[in-house]
Design an enzyme around this catalytic site. Structure first.
Site, PDB file in Angstrom:
ATOM      1  CB  SER A 118       4.683 -24.813   9.670  1.00 34.78           C
ATOM      2  OG  SER A 118       4.820 -25.167   8.433  1.00 34.78           O
ATOM      3  CG  HIS A 139       7.075 -19.695   8.200  1.00 29.39           C
ATOM      4  ND1 HIS A 139       6.014 -19.398   8.981  1.00 29.39           N
ATOM      5  CD2 HIS A 139       6.630 -20.654   7.490  1.00 29.39           C
ATOM      6  CE1 HIS A 139       4.896 -20.296   8.593  1.00 29.39           C
ATOM      7  NE2 HIS A 139       5.641 -21.151   7.711  1.00 29.39           N
ATOM      8  CD  GLU A 151       4.993 -16.059  10.928  1.00 30.97           C
ATOM      9  OE1 GLU A 151       5.042 -17.052  10.532  1.00 30.97           O
ATOM     10  OE2 GLU A 151       4.105 -15.652  11.477  1.00 30.97           O
TER      11      GLU A 151
HETATM   12  P1  NAD Z   1       7.893 -32.187   2.397  1.00 28.75           P
HETATM   13  O1  NAD Z   1       7.328 -33.543   2.845  1.00 28.75           O
HETATM   14  O2  NAD Z   1       7.271 -31.880   1.027  1.00 28.75           O
HETATM   15  O3  NAD Z   1       9.649 -32.452   1.995  1.00 28.75           O
HETATM   16  C1  NAD Z   1      10.460 -32.589   3.131  1.00 28.75           C
HETATM   17  C2  NAD Z   1      11.792 -33.251   2.441  1.00 28.75           C
HETATM   18  O4  NAD Z   1      12.750 -33.258   3.682  1.00 28.75           O
HETATM   19  C3  NAD Z   1      11.613 -34.803   1.978  1.00 28.75           C
HETATM   20  O5  NAD Z   1      12.043 -34.545   0.785  1.00 28.75           O
HETATM   21  C4  NAD Z   1      12.541 -35.811   3.051  1.00 28.75           C
HETATM   22  O6  NAD Z   1      13.158 -36.661   2.206  1.00 28.75           O
HETATM   23  C5  NAD Z   1      13.387 -34.708   3.577  1.00 28.75           C
HETATM   24  N1  NAD Z   1      13.997 -34.835   4.608  1.00 28.75           N
HETATM   25  C6  NAD Z   1      13.512 -35.586   5.989  1.00 28.75           C
HETATM   26  N2  NAD Z   1      14.444 -35.724   6.955  1.00 28.75           N
HETATM   27  C7  NAD Z   1      15.631 -35.192   6.378  1.00 28.75           C
HETATM   28  C8  NAD Z   1      17.094 -34.873   6.812  1.00 28.75           C
HETATM   29  N3  NAD Z   1      17.402 -35.309   8.127  1.00 28.75           N
HETATM   30  N4  NAD Z   1      17.746 -34.391   6.035  1.00 28.75           N
HETATM   31  C9  NAD Z   1      17.589 -34.142   4.828  1.00 28.75           C
HETATM   32  N5  NAD Z   1      16.278 -34.090   4.286  1.00 28.75           N
HETATM   33  C10 NAD Z   1      15.438 -34.700   4.954  1.00 28.75           C
HETATM   34  O7  NAD Z   1       7.693 -31.006   3.409  1.00 28.75           O
HETATM   35  P2  NAD Z   1       7.390 -29.639   2.989  1.00 28.75           P
HETATM   36  O8  NAD Z   1       5.935 -29.437   2.979  1.00 28.75           O
HETATM   37  O9  NAD Z   1       8.359 -29.220   2.191  1.00 28.75           O
HETATM   38  O10 NAD Z   1       7.762 -28.959   4.442  1.00 28.75           O
HETATM   39  C11 NAD Z   1       9.308 -28.803   4.904  1.00 28.75           C
HETATM   40  C12 NAD Z   1       9.058 -27.775   5.881  1.00 28.75           C
HETATM   41  O11 NAD Z   1       8.531 -26.534   5.719  1.00 28.75           O
HETATM   42  C13 NAD Z   1       8.453 -28.268   7.210  1.00 28.75           C
HETATM   43  O12 NAD Z   1       9.083 -27.749   8.333  1.00 28.75           O
HETATM   44  C14 NAD Z   1       7.202 -27.674   7.210  1.00 28.75           C
HETATM   45  O13 NAD Z   1       6.485 -27.212   8.323  1.00 28.75           O
HETATM   46  C15 NAD Z   1       7.620 -26.178   6.548  1.00 28.75           C
HETATM   47  N6  NAD Z   1       6.390 -25.600   5.862  1.00 28.75           N
HETATM   48  C16 NAD Z   1       5.697 -26.256   4.989  1.00 28.75           C
HETATM   49  C17 NAD Z   1       4.623 -25.520   4.327  1.00 28.75           C
HETATM   50  C18 NAD Z   1       3.811 -26.046   2.986  1.00 28.75           C
HETATM   51  O14 NAD Z   1       2.804 -25.399   2.793  1.00 28.75           O
HETATM   52  N7  NAD Z   1       3.890 -27.266   2.743  1.00 28.75           N
HETATM   53  C19 NAD Z   1       4.673 -23.828   4.188  1.00 28.75           C
HETATM   54  C20 NAD Z   1       5.639 -23.463   5.210  1.00 28.75           C
HETATM   55  C21 NAD Z   1       6.490 -24.342   6.044  1.00 28.75           C
END
Ligand code: NAD
Length: 296
Positions: A118, A139, A151
């Protein structure tokens, strides 16, 4: 491009795996936690059911799409045949740099390495690999199967060829890609987070209450969700970390996170994911109420 590896099977990773599988790509879904993978498959199945009930997918489509997803806890096994990796692991710079260092060593020379971050600099992530021309931001927005935007963020050294491949691929997923350059917050969060922060300041300074602020923005600006409710959905910890990236990246006090946001995150009030933020949520119940913390 046929083999897609998605790293991280949380909120975003399961949605990203869902849209690739639905559109005919083979997906390797990777997570360090086996239970996160199981939870992701259950969520994907439920979300396909929702599409079936709306008449936009058939039972056969669902079975075929689920059949295209394989899960892995071993990174190397999960990415070895990938044409594209989409990293959606936890928003933590050291986790991402460590992953990209490994991916650069393990993946085929031609593999494009995309991140769904993000806010973390694509250029910084690319710099730990020997293939900065093939590192790019892809993104997606939450919930991924529903939201149209991707994005597409070009790092300082991302090539034209890789950018156009990712733009084309996003269209094949029935998304609308928008190309942007790599500066703090890119476009989406650079505009969204100051608005959310200002809404929190408006509450903090006693200008209006939670429901009043959200109602003004919903009914007055045609936003489908008020900024405080949206912050709860995104996660208050995520909002805080993005604001800190903007504040550090531009050195401009206008991005300083509101002290109320900082306090809420430190107290564990992270929004929907922790059950309470500006509003209080009950699992399995659609309705929610203003957090009792604000009624004292
Ligand atoms: P989340 O916490 O729901 O999920 C993250 C997952 O990654 C977890 O299941 C964790 O076990 C896993 N993980 C951590 N380290 C790891 C590794 N080394 N290898 C494999 N898996 C690993 O997070 P999320 O909300 O899904 O966010 C993920 C990414 O997407 C982030 O970079 C976030 O900024 C981005 N993002 C999130 C949103 C949102 O609304 N949540 C929107 C756009 C982008």
């Amino acid at each position: 491009m046929n083999n897609i590896s998605v790293i991280g099977s949380g909120t975003m990773g399961n949605g990203i795996a869902h849209v690739y599988a639905q559109n005919g790509y083979k997906v390797a879904l990777i997570d360090v936690q086996q239970n996160a993978l199981e939870k992701a498959l259950a969520t994907i199945s439920r979300n396909f059911d929702r599409q079936i009930s709306k008449g936009t997918l058939t039972e056969d489509d669902k079975a075929m799409a689920l059949g295209r997803i394989k899960t892995f806890t071993n990174l190397e096994e999960g990415v070895k045949s990938a044409d594209l990796v989409v990293e959606a692991a936890t928003e933590n710079i050291s986790v991402k740099l460590d992953l990209f260092r490994q991916l650069d060593q393990i993946c085929k020379e031609s593999t494009i390495l995309a991140t769904n971050t993000s806010s973390i600099s694509i250029t910084k992530i690319a710099a730990v690999t020997g293939r900065a021309d093939k590192v790019i931001g892809m993104h997606f927005m939450n919930p991924v199967p529903v939201m149209k935007l991707v994005e597409v963020i070009r790092g300082y050294a991302t090539s034209d060829e890789v950018t156009s491949k990712i733009m084309d691929l996003s269209k094949k997923l029935d998304k609308v890609p928008v190309e942007v350059n790599d500066y703090p917050g890119f476009v989406a969060n650079r505009i969204l987070m100051p608005m959310i922060n200002e809404a929190i300041y408006t509450l903090y300074e006693g200008v209006a209450g939670i429901e009043e602020i959200d109602t003004v923005m919903k009914l007055g600006m045609a936003h489908p969700m008020g900024p405080l409710q949206l912050a709860d959905f995104i996660g208050l910890d995520v909002c805080l970390s993005i604001l800190r990236v903007l504040f550090d990246g531009f050195g401009n006090p206008k991005y300083a996170p509101c002290p109320l946001l900082v306090n809420m995150v430190e107290a564990g009030f992270k929004g929907v994911k922790s059950g309470e933020g500006f509003y209080k949520y009950t699992p399995g119940v659609k309705e929610f109420v203003v957090s009792p913390q604000f009624k004292k």
